[in-house]
Write an enzyme that holds these catalytic residues in place. Structure first.
Site, short mmCIF file in Angstrom:
data_model
loop_
_atom_site.label_atom_id
_atom_site.label_comp_id
_atom_site.label_asym_id
_atom_site.label_seq_id
_atom_site.Cartn_x
_atom_site.Cartn_y
_atom_site.Cartn_z
N GLU A 263 0.86 -1.19 0.00
CA GLU A 263 0.00 0.00 0.00
C GLU A 263 0.89 1.24 0.00
O GLU A 263 1.70 1.42 0.91
CB GLU A 263 -0.91 -0.03 1.24
N ASP B 5 5.46 1.18 -3.07
CA ASP B 5 4.83 1.37 -4.37
C ASP B 5 4.88 0.04 -5.11
O ASP B 5 5.97 -0.44 -5.45
CB ASP B 5 5.61 2.46 -5.13
N ASP C 59 -6.50 2.96 -9.31
CA ASP C 59 -6.46 4.07 -10.26
C ASP C 59 -7.64 5.04 -10.18
O ASP C 59 -8.35 5.26 -11.16
CB ASP C 59 -6.34 3.51 -11.71
C1 LIG Z 1 -9.33 3.73 -4.73
S1 LIG Z 1 -8.32 3.09 -3.47
C2 LIG Z 1 -9.03 1.46 -3.21
C3 LIG Z 1 -8.66 0.89 -1.88
C4 LIG Z 1 -9.10 -0.57 -1.67
N1 LIG Z 1 -8.43 -1.46 -2.60
C5 LIG Z 1 -10.58 -0.71 -1.79
O1 LIG Z 1 -11.06 -1.33 -2.77
O2 LIG Z 1 -11.29 -0.23 -0.89
C6 LIG Z 1 -6.78 2.70 -4.32
C7 LIG Z 1 -5.70 2.26 -3.35
O3 LIG Z 1 -4.51 1.94 -4.05
C8 LIG Z 1 -3.40 2.55 -3.39
N2 LIG Z 1 -2.34 2.72 -4.40
C9 LIG Z 1 -2.33 3.58 -5.43
N3 LIG Z 1 -1.20 3.46 -6.15
C10 LIG Z 1 -0.47 2.48 -5.56
C11 LIG Z 1 0.80 1.89 -5.82
N4 LIG Z 1 1.53 2.30 -6.85
N5 LIG Z 1 1.24 0.91 -5.00
C12 LIG Z 1 0.49 0.50 -3.93
N6 LIG Z 1 -0.72 1.03 -3.64
C13 LIG Z 1 -1.20 1.99 -4.43
C14 LIG Z 1 -3.97 3.84 -2.86
O4 LIG Z 1 -3.18 4.43 -1.85
C15 LIG Z 1 -5.32 3.37 -2.35
O5 LIG Z 1 -5.25 2.81 -1.06
#
Ligand SMILES: C[S@@+](CC[C@H](N)C(=O)[O-])C[C@H]1O[C@@H](n2cnc3c(N)ncnc32)[C@H](O)[C@@H]1O
Length: 208
Positions: free
Chosen positions: A61, A89, A112
């Protein structure tokens, strides 16, 4: 006034090595290894640990706050040997994980959430990440992706179709589309979409 350090600067992260044995991240050595990319507030990860008592789960995360809070929650429930959430990341982290074929399942829920063109560079699902997922999945291993945005679903289908190591494994032959989530666990965003009556686009592929 001096700026206060973020309370999450010490969120657990991957070791600083170019190559990391993915199993070494967890104390428990048995059970299918699963990866969740972007677990956010962690509902899926926690529910998945209950639904699949033999599985081990690693969350990657990018937001330190959420990675640390969910990692603490996992440990508070006595599940720290089976699961970790690391503040990394996923686009950089996956390339470091070894060995090839070590992972049984990869979950990416509602990635995204960016709409401006200039934010496209932040997209998680792109050819580099898909290539690393295909490398890490064992034969028969699964990639499950969900989104509430139809255009994004179409974009993911097109992107993932380019990697011939991944075959569509949805409800109908040749299609990755699934009508239901078969993993016994829901993400925070998925729960909200269900409550709001929003359609969720679910897709699955298997490693050939
Ligand atoms: C729209 S949220 C969805 C969160 C969760 N998966 C849900 O369905 O409730 C997208 C998640 O992906 C994480 N995220 C975005 N880019 C990322 C990356 N490059 N590596 C790891 N996590 C990432 C964001 O911080 C966020 O927690």
């Amino acid at each position: 006034m001096a700026r206060q350090a973020s309370p999450y600067v010490d969120a657990p992260r991957l070791p600083e090595q170019d190559e990391i044995d993915v199993a070494s991240l967890l104390a428990q050595t048995t059970g299918d290894l699963e990866l969740e990319i972007g677990p956010g507030r962690g509902m899926f990860l926690l529910e998945r640990l209950a639904a699949a008592p033999d599985a081990r789960v690693i969350g990657l995360e990018i937001r330190r706050k959420w990675s640390q809070l969910v990692d603490e929650k996992v440990r508070a429930r006595g599940l720290g040997a089976r699961a970790r959430v690391l503040a990394d990341d996923a686009r950089l982290a996956l390339a470091k994980l070894r060995p090839d074929g070590a992972v049984a399942r990869v979950f990416v829920h509602f990635p995204d959430p960016w709409w401006k063109k200039r934010h496209a560079k932040r997209f998680v699902i792109g050819d580099a990440l898909v290539g690393e997922i295909a490398r890490l999945l064992r034969p028969g291993g699964e990639l499950f992706v969900q989104t509430d945005v139809e255009d994004r679903a179409a974009q993911y289908v097109a992107e993932i179709a380019k990697d011939l190591r991944l075959s569509p494994a949805g409800d109908a032959p040749g299609s990755p589309r699934l009508s239901a989530n078969p993993y016994g666990a829901r993400s925070n965003r998925e729960k909200r979409a269900d409550e709001d009556g929003l359609p969720v686009h679910r897709m699955r592929w298997t490693r050939a």
